[in-house]
Design a protein around this motif. Sequence first.
Motif, short mmCIF file in Angstrom:
data_model
loop_
_atom_site.label_atom_id
_atom_site.label_comp_id
_atom_site.label_asym_id
_atom_site.label_seq_id
_atom_site.Cartn_x
_atom_site.Cartn_y
_atom_site.Cartn_z
N LEU A 101 0.79 -1.17 -0.04
CA LEU A 101 -0.10 0.03 0.05
C LEU A 101 0.79 1.26 0.03
O LEU A 101 1.76 1.42 0.77
CB LEU A 101 -0.80 -0.10 1.24
CG LEU A 101 -1.88 -1.35 1.39
CD1 LEU A 101 -2.68 -1.19 2.62
CD2 LEU A 101 -2.71 -1.43 0.21
N ASP A 102 0.73 2.16 -0.77
CA ASP A 102 1.43 3.17 -1.01
C ASP A 102 1.56 4.37 0.40
O ASP A 102 2.60 4.83 0.57
CB ASP A 102 0.78 4.25 -2.41
CG ASP A 102 0.89 3.72 -3.50
OD1 ASP A 102 1.71 2.63 -3.56
OD2 ASP A 102 0.12 3.79 -4.21
N ASP A 103 0.33 4.27 0.97
CA ASP A 103 0.30 5.04 2.11
C ASP A 103 0.78 4.21 3.61
O ASP A 103 0.30 4.53 4.76
CB ASP A 103 -0.96 5.65 2.60
CG ASP A 103 -2.11 4.63 2.34
OD1 ASP A 103 -1.99 3.49 2.29
OD2 ASP A 103 -3.28 5.05 2.89
N ASN A 104 1.10 3.01 3.37
CA ASN A 104 1.46 2.23 4.67
C ASN A 104 2.97 1.42 4.43
O ASN A 104 2.98 0.72 3.59
CB ASN A 104 0.35 1.02 4.77
CG ASN A 104 0.23 0.49 6.08
OD1 ASN A 104 1.23 0.24 6.82
ND2 ASN A 104 -0.78 0.38 6.60
N PRO A 105 3.78 1.78 5.27
CA PRO A 105 5.16 1.23 5.14
C PRO A 105 5.10 -0.32 5.70
O PRO A 105 5.98 -0.93 5.58
CB PRO A 105 5.76 2.18 6.10
CG PRO A 105 4.97 2.52 7.25
CD PRO A 105 3.53 2.69 6.36
N TRP A 106 4.12 -0.76 6.43
CA TRP A 106 4.15 -2.09 7.10
C TRP A 106 3.83 -3.31 6.39
O TRP A 106 2.74 -3.10 5.27
CB TRP A 106 2.96 -2.17 8.42
CG TRP A 106 3.44 -0.85 9.12
CD1 TRP A 106 2.50 0.03 9.29
CD2 TRP A 106 4.11 -0.76 10.17
NE1 TRP A 106 3.03 0.97 10.49
CE2 TRP A 106 4.03 0.35 10.99
CE3 TRP A 106 5.38 -1.62 10.54
CZ2 TRP A 106 5.08 1.05 11.71
CZ3 TRP A 106 6.25 -0.99 11.70
CH2 TRP A 106 5.97 0.17 12.25
N VAL A 107 4.51 -4.28 6.47
CA VAL A 107 4.12 -5.61 5.52
C VAL A 107 2.64 -6.12 6.08
O VAL A 107 1.68 -6.66 5.13
CB VAL A 107 5.08 -6.71 5.74
CG1 VAL A 107 4.86 -7.89 5.04
CG2 VAL A 107 6.52 -5.97 5.33
N ILE A 108 2.62 -6.33 7.35
CA ILE A 108 1.54 -6.73 8.14
C ILE A 108 0.60 -5.35 8.53
O ILE A 108 0.79 -5.01 9.65
CB ILE A 108 1.61 -7.66 9.21
CG1 ILE A 108 2.75 -8.62 8.99
CG2 ILE A 108 0.35 -8.08 9.87
CD1 ILE A 108 2.12 -9.67 7.77
N THR A 109 -0.37 -5.19 7.59
CA THR A 109 -1.29 -4.00 7.96
C THR A 109 -2.23 -4.12 8.57
O THR A 109 -2.91 -5.04 8.91
CB THR A 109 -1.43 -3.32 6.23
OG1 THR A 109 -2.07 -4.32 5.71
CG2 THR A 109 -0.32 -2.88 5.71
N GLY A 110 -2.72 -3.06 9.38
CA GLY A 110 -4.01 -3.07 10.05
C GLY A 110 -5.15 -2.37 9.45
O GLY A 110 -5.04 -2.20 8.30
N ARG A 111 -6.26 -2.36 10.10
CA ARG A 111 -7.44 -1.86 9.44
C ARG A 111 -7.53 -0.28 9.09
O ARG A 111 -8.07 0.09 8.15
CB ARG A 111 -8.68 -2.31 10.20
CG ARG A 111 -9.11 -3.71 10.45
CD ARG A 111 -10.25 -4.00 11.23
NE ARG A 111 -10.60 -5.28 11.48
CZ ARG A 111 -11.41 -6.19 10.68
NH1 ARG A 111 -11.55 -5.75 9.60
NH2 ARG A 111 -11.23 -7.39 10.85
N LYS A 112 -6.80 0.41 10.05
CA LYS A 112 -6.69 1.87 9.89
C LYS A 112 -5.58 2.06 8.94
O LYS A 112 -4.80 1.59 8.88
CB LYS A 112 -6.30 2.33 11.13
CG LYS A 112 -7.41 2.21 12.51
CD LYS A 112 -7.19 3.01 13.68
CE LYS A 112 -7.99 2.75 14.61
NZ LYS A 112 -7.72 3.48 16.01
N GLU A 113 -5.81 3.09 8.26
CA GLU A 113 -5.12 3.72 7.32
C GLU A 113 -3.57 4.11 7.78
O GLU A 113 -3.44 4.86 8.67
CB GLU A 113 -5.45 5.22 6.61
CG GLU A 113 -4.94 5.46 5.29
CD GLU A 113 -5.43 6.85 4.81
OE1 GLU A 113 -4.77 7.53 3.98
OE2 GLU A 113 -6.58 7.01 4.93
N GLY A 114 -2.59 3.58 7.04
CA GLY A 114 -1.26 3.73 7.50
C GLY A 114 -0.69 2.86 8.91
O GLY A 114 0.54 3.21 9.31
#
Length: 419
Positions: free
Chosen positions: A287-300
């Motif tokens: 995701l362009d706006d998220n640096p994490w590999v394991i992303t959460g529900r909230k943006e970023g």
Amino acid sequence: MTKLTKRTADLVAAGDKLAAIWDEELRGFGLRVYPNGRKVYVVKCRIKGQQRFITLGQHGPVTADQARTRAYNILSEVKNGRDPAKELDQARKAPTMKGLGERFLKEHVAVRCKPSTQYEYKRSVELFINPKLGTRKVTDIERRDIAELHHLFSHIPYQANRTLGVLSKMFNLAEVWGLRPDGSNPCLHVKKYSEQKRERFLSPEEFAALGKALREIEADGSETQSAINAIRLLMLTGCRLNEIMTLKWDYVDLRARELRLPDSKTGAKIVHFGETAAKVLKGIEKLDDNPWVITGRKEGARLTDLQHPWRRIRAKAGLDHVRIHDLRHSYASGALALGEGLSMIGKLLGHTQVQTTARYAHLANDPVKTAAGRVSDAIGAAMLGKEKKPKRTGTPKKRKAATASRRKVTQEAVAITAE
């Protein structure tokens, strides 16, 4: 001058100014009489060239004989080079254990410890130390107080030992900060409880069941894709939970098949992974706006809770008592089964001490047990008059390689034990 007794102190009348009566037998021992009628026993002594007055107590609650004994002890300490005045000042100004805990968390833990360690220290201070010792002065805590607190949590030995460790660190810093004399840590000689290390290793059949459960959950969408990705990466890399949950794309090098972690429990390290793990990582959407590999529900944001999804996933796989950390143990046991030595397993897991890897040494005995069983069966058959040849599996080359691997692991285990 006169000898100070209860009768003498009772008969002294208050004047317009502060007056002092000194004992004729014990030099430096006296009674101060204030204009308001208050009478206080004191001792006068010279410490490091400076004259000091130390209050012994008020006449009435403290008798003349008690005050005389205290004065004698203080004068003896001064002659032996001690500074009782300083110690008394420290005792009066000493913070409570709650105050020491707050300073410990603010000035030491928040500056020097990792977030996960900060959480554990804060938990020990607030839930286990403050309720029992929080109102006590730091200078009043004795070894028996620590022993009683440690025993209070004997039903949870792991937490009892962690709390003892936190207390020991707090008292070491109390000495550094001048709140207690050097070498006065009351945690010394309080023996920790024995801890039973949990070692659970998944069998190939259990890995298959877990893999099937993940595929079914992925198909029906009952769990987030992030949770499924996290568990697969934990299985395939042997990483610690926090290392995967805080993994950023900047740390991932798919071409070199490396996770370059800038920080971990043991500091910066590189985690190598195979093609299967690479496929999992390639299948995760960036995701362009998220640096994490394991992303959460909230943006970023990243996923912060894997325990609840894991409980549901392991239940579906029929692995109710398997912890997330057991996936790391299973990764190590899998490496050992494939013939990797303990030193290589230590490198794969990022261990900094050989003793940490040595806990897996006993797994090298599994092939030995199998061989012992075949020999016993053959001897048993011979005893019954039956001829039974031991069954040999695999090609000669594979059997030779397996024997060499077992010998290598055994030698490493012996070397580690000797250290």
